[in-house]
Structure formats: C-alpha cells, structure tokens
Scaffold this active site. Structure first.
Site, PDB file in Angstrom:
ATOM      1  CB  SER A   1      -0.889  -0.106   1.297  1.00 35.41           C
ATOM      2  OG  SER A   1      -1.629   1.412   1.290  1.00 35.41           O
TER       3      SER A   1
ATOM      4  CB  ALA B   1      -9.555   9.873   8.736  1.00 36.26           C
ATOM      5  CG  ASN B   2      -6.742   6.190   6.009  1.00 39.83           C
ATOM      6  OD1 ASN B   2      -7.412   5.852   5.084  1.00 39.83           O
ATOM      7  ND2 ASN B   2      -6.314   5.029   6.790  1.00 39.83           N
TER       8      ASN B   2
ATOM      9  NE  ARG C   1      -5.229   1.950  16.685  1.00 41.84           N
ATOM     10  CZ  ARG C   1      -4.339   2.169  15.349  1.00 41.84           C
ATOM     11  NH1 ARG C   1      -3.755   3.075  15.111  1.00 41.84           N
ATOM     12  NH2 ARG C   1      -4.542   0.615  14.874  1.00 41.84           N
TER      13      ARG C   1
ATOM     14  N   GLY D   1      -1.500  -1.184  14.323  1.00 35.40           N
ATOM     15  CA  GLY D   1      -1.482  -2.913  13.415  1.00 35.40           C
ATOM     16  C   GLY D   1      -0.271  -2.800  12.343  1.00 35.40           C
ATOM     17  CB  THR D   2       0.436  -0.780   9.565  1.00 34.90           C
ATOM     18  OG1 THR D   2       0.104   0.152   9.915  1.00 34.90           O
ATOM     19  CG2 THR D   2      -0.887  -1.327   8.812  1.00 34.90           C
TER      20      THR D   2
ATOM     21  NE  ARG E   1      -0.812   4.765  13.046  1.00 41.49           N
ATOM     22  CZ  ARG E   1       0.118   4.797  12.244  1.00 41.49           C
ATOM     23  NH1 ARG E   1       0.591   5.512  11.837  1.00 41.49           N
ATOM     24  NH2 ARG E   1       0.654   3.559  11.246  1.00 41.49           N
TER      25      ARG E   1
END
Ligand code: NG1
Ligand code: ZN
Length: 579
Positions: A81, A405-406, A535, A538-539, A544
């Site tokens: 991505s 939002a991204n 949080r 996850g990547t 963050r």
C-alpha cells in the site's frame, strides 16, 4: 536459514491419507525462517520485500486452503500500500471480495511463523482436518493473484504460485499488475458468476459514471462547474490504471501526474494519499501552477483517496479534503436521493422504500465531521481502526457508508435493499418514467455499480465524488466549507512493547497500562474542544497518538504531552529501568 522438506517427511506426506500435498523439491527454496515474527494484521503480512518470499509461499498455501474451505475463488494481493517501496506485503481476499475471515487469522499467524517444514506440514494437515477441508484430488482451489508495481512483486508472485501449487489441483490465475480494489472486485464478480476481467471493471465503472452524469440536473450543468481534475498517482499502479480508465470517460478531464512510469519518481516517496493526508502538503510535481485547482491523491495500491487544493497564500500548504469530507459528501447525496425517492407524489399512492442508513467511522474521524453527520440526522457509529471492522459494521445497514479519515472507504448496499430498489425502479419506469423519484432510483442503482462493493476503491470513489460535485453544482470551495475541521495532530511514539497498550470503546480509552488513561484525561481537560486517544499501530511497531483541540497549537501541545506520558509509561527508558 533455508530448510528442505526432508525425505522422511516427503514419505510421510506421500503416505498420508489422500496424498494431499505435493512437496516437490522445486518448492523447497521458498521455505525458510526469516527471523521476523509475523502477525496477520489489518493489512495482512507486511515486511521488507526481500524477506517475504517464504511468507508469501505460505500465504499461497493458506489461500488455497481458504478456497477449498469456502468452495469459491479467493484473492491473493501482493502489496504494501502506502509503505515505502522496499516493503511489500500479502493479503487474502475472501470469496465476497472482503478481507479474509478474522477467525482464520490465528491459523495464518501459525503458518507464517512455523519454525520448520515439518511443523508447517503438520499444521496444514491438522487444520485441514479440524476445518473439514477435503484435500482430495477432486476438489480444486481457485486463487486470483494480483500485485502492485513494487520491484519485489514479481519474485513474490512466483513464491505465491509455488505455495498454491503445493495443494493438489489448485489453480492460480495471474491477474497481473492491478490495484488492490481491482483484485477484490474481480474475486467478488467471479464468485457472483459475473464478468471479472480488468476491462469488465473499467466498463462497469465508466458505464455507471456515464449513467450518473447523464442525470445531472440541467440547472447544475449551466453553472459550469470545473470539470478538470489533477490527480497524483503516488508513482504507483493507481495512476497507470486511471490513465486507461479516463479514455472511457466523457464529461471529465483528468490529468494524471506521478504514474509508475520510469522517471516520474519513487513509489510513495513524497507523494500519495497517505503523505498528503498526514503531512498536509502537496505531493511532488504539484506546485504554483496547480493553485486553486481541484486535485486528488491516490495511495500506492489505489485503495485510498483524498482531495486537496493548493493554497493561494502559500503554495507549499493545502486545504485538505480527507476521507471524512468525502464520506460527508456521499452521505448528503445518498440522503438527497432517498428523500427524492420517497417524496410523496400528488396521487399519494406510491409505495415508499424505507432504508436504514448507517455511517461508520473510526476514532480518527475529525470531531467536526462526526458532529456534522449527526446534525444531518444520520446514525453514526465508531469501530476500531482497520477496514475489516468498518466494512463489517457498514454491511449491517441497507446502505452503509464507511470511511477512514485517511481516505479508505466505500458505500455498501444490502442485496435486500437493491432488489427492492430495482423493483421500485421498474414500477416507476412504467408508471412515472422520468419523474424525480424514478431518477433517484436509477441514480442509487448506478451508484451501487460504480462504487466498489468489495472494498474501498480510490478510482471508483473519485468518479463518484466528481459526479456528486456536478450534481450539487459545487465548487471545491463549497466542499471545503461543508464544515471546518478541528485542528488535529498525529504523533508516533516508539516503545519497548506496543502490545502492552490495550484499549476499549473503539480504541478511544486505554485499559492497560493502568493510569495512562487518567493521565490522558487530565491533559485533555486542559484544552477547549480537546480530544485525545492512543493505540498500538497494527502496521508499524509504534504507538499512535491522536489529538484534537480548538487551535493547531493546542492540538500540537496536547499530542506532545500525551506522547510524553506514553513514553513515560512504556518507553525504552521504563523497560530498562524495570529490567
Ligand atoms: P495502523 O498502523 O493500525 O494505524 C494504518 C491506518 C489504518 C489502516 C491501516 C491499513 C491510520 C491512523 N491508520 O493502520 O487506518 O488504513 O494502516 O493500511 O491511518
Ligand atoms: Zn492502500
């Protein structure tokens, strides 16, 4: 460390009940232990592209098992991505085109981390038995393979094919270089018995776009809304595909910069939706000449979309239109069509079609967008980060609109609603053709074909944005002014162990470590319109921090002080001290 399937193991496999798995020597190259612990996160498996061949090989086996289990074709997409060009990744698309079922993730992790070929084969056989998956020669798996433009993609594709081949009778269909949403769309279409090639995808998008453009109200077309659009293709596959798609479109002039062509730049480097959204600056190759124009940015695999306009005052800053504002635009349009559809006619006899509309966001949605959507009277729900959660929630509604939002998001229509809409459209065609309710039904049907039903898709999202702006007669300025975003700041904190942070309430509250949430609350209370949450990513191997407040300085300061608390509770210094 490279390992081989040894002779004993091959004998064992040859002797196992149905002679299920081929362990030919030619596959053995792909089995090695990389030293990285893999976890099937929100984006599948991701790592340095050069360290992934064994993981992709194993994912090939996993995909074949998934196809056997479901009895349908599945997808296997090789992409990382918006991550740097040297990274790569692999994820599996389920038969409906969505993400792989979550209850298979622990098995995916176990396969990816199997320490040696014996354990790997044992795991496969054990899982197949447990899941009642027949590995006999009669059953065959079908896997659609796709990859983005990354240089490691080609060799990883080979690794995936070899993994798939390990399951007897499996068929790997190479769809070539495609966007992530294209591959998901192809899997879904194939399993629905529909045409599923790339040209079918382009045809469906361009035809539904034309249908919607043909129904733009006359009074709006005379307003002369600018039909020119500048697009940043992130130096990736999305720009290339848009170049192809645009030749089929009328009523829209698209200029694509930053395709994957040689010389245009490096994938995701200083370009793309993630860069534009997080840095709030124009991508490379966009400058003073583009001031005032409507611009859009795709990410590296074209499943995210944001819009922006380069500021008149300072050409290195932008007015950002993120996923929240795209969602709001779509929500307004859908609401307007439903209103039209159900408007009572003078005869008062017409049936109405009630629809439960749901809007799904994450905690990263700007607070101003959530307020705006609620003011429209829409039901808004928050889920944890990751499209698998948003998609699942949105699928509970007749019309579920979700966006991160991204810029990742789409609109889902339930089968039940669509079949009723089709019936109503047919009735209106015979009783009231050309009426506003009839047009509204046709528009909604066309939207359901234009917007990707499998996953967020920057190309189809972009076409829908353009249609809706024309329909509303809106300039970029009108859209930007829909509501004012609250200033926000996102920071990353490197910690010793990010899994030490456990959250609840759609990731808005920290449960562990104890005391951190209290510290966040105390900081947040100091700022007018303050909101803050943390949080584990996850990547990426980070925590963050997201903060929002009445001014940019306040949002920056809140994010900074909460980051310090995170560092204090979990940083390397803490872990060293406690050691
Ligand atoms: P993580 O790294 O878990 O925050 C990021 C995005 C998600 C999603 C995934 C998958 C943010 C804050 N997070 O997840 O929204 O897109 O990547 O690519 O943008
Ligand atoms: Zn993406």
């Amino acid at each position: 460390m490279f390992r081989h399937f040894d002779r004993k193991q091959q004998r064992e496999l040859a002797g196992c009940e149905a002679n299920h798995i081929i362990c030919a020597k030619r596959h053995q190259f792909f089995f090695f232990v990389s030293g990285v612990t893999f976890s099937y996160g929100t984006a599948g498996f991701r790592a340095d592209g050069l360290k992934l061949s064994s993981t992709v090989f194993r994912a090939g086996v996993l995909a074949a098992l998934r196809s056997l289990k479901t009895g349908y074709a599945v997808g296997l997409m090789i992409t990382a991505s918006h991550n740097p060009i040297t990274d790569n990744g692999i994820k599996i698309a389920d038969p409906d085109g969505g993400m792989m079922a979550q209850d298979w993730e622990p098995f995916a992790d176990a396969l990816a981390n199997a320490p040696d070929p014996q354990s790997f084969v044992k795991l496969v056989l054990h899982f197949a038995k447990e899941e009642n998956i027949s590995l006999s020669r009669e059953s065959s798996a079908v896997i659609l393979l796709g990859r983005d433009t990354r240089p490691t993609g080609e060799s990883l594709l080979e690794a995936a094919k070899q993994g798939i081949k390990c399951i007897i009778g499996s068929v790997a269909l190479d769809m070539g270089i495609v966007t992530t949403p294209q591959l998901h769309w192809m899997v879904r279409s194939k399993n629905m018995g529909m045409k599923a090639s790339e040209s079918d995808y382009f045809m469906q998008l361009s035809e539904s776009f034309r249908c919607l453009m043909d129904m733009i109200p006359k009074e709006m077309t005379v307003k002369g809304i600018v039909t020119q659009l500048m697009v940043d293709g992130a130096n990736g596959v999305g720009g290339d595909k848009l170049e192809q798609l645009k030749t089929l479109l009328t009523g829209l002039q698209i200029q694509v910069k930053n395709t994957s062509k040689q010389g245009e730049g490096i994938l995701n480097e200083g370009v793309g939706a993630d860069y534009v959204q997080k840095e709030k600056v124009p991508p490379r190759c966009f400058g003073p000449n583009d001031i005032g124009l409507r611009c859009a940015s795709l990410d590296g695999d074209a499943d995210r979309l944001v819009y922006f306009r380069i500021s008149k005052i300072n050409s290195s800053s932008i007015d950002l239109v993120d996923g929240d504002k795209i969602l709001s635009l779509f929500a307004l349009f859908i609401k307007a069509q439903l209103h039209c559809l159900n408007k009572s006619e003078s005869d008062g006899l017409r049936n109405v079609l009630p629809a439960r509309v749901g809007v799904v966001q994450t905690a990263y949605a700007n607070g101003a967008s959530t307020d705006y959507l609620k003011q429209l009277g829409l039901e808004v729900v928050l889920t944890p980060t990751g499209v698998k959660y948003l998609h699942k929630k949105a699928a509970e509604y007749d019309i579920g609109i979700y966006f991160e939002a991204n810029g990742h998001g789409t609109i889902l229509f339930s089968e039940y609603f669509l079949s009723n809409l089709q019936k109503m459209g047919n009735d209106l065609a015979s009783s009231n053709a050309g009426s506003e309710p009839h047009k509204a039904a046709l528009r909604l049907l066309a939207v359901s074909k234009l917007i990707n039903q499998a996953v967020g898709d920057a190309l189809s999202g972009l076409l829908l944005v353009e249609v809706v702006l024309q329909y509303m007669g809106w300039s970029m300025q009108n859209w930007i002014e829909l509501y004012d975003d609250l200033p926000s700041r996102q920071l990353k904190v490197k910690v010793a162990d990010r899994t030490a942070v456990i959250t609840t309430n759609a990731e808005t509250k920290v449960v562990q470590p104890f005391g951190l949430q209290q510290a966040i609350d105390a900081e947040t209370a100091k700022y007018h319109q303050g909101r803050c949450f943390v949080r584990p990513s996850g990547t990426e191997d980070i925590i963050r921090v997201y903060a929002e407040a009445f001014s940019q300085e306040a949002a920056d300061s809140l994010a900074r002080s909460v980051s310090q608390h995170v560092d204090h509770f979990l940083g390397f210094r803490t872990s060293q001290k406690s050691d």
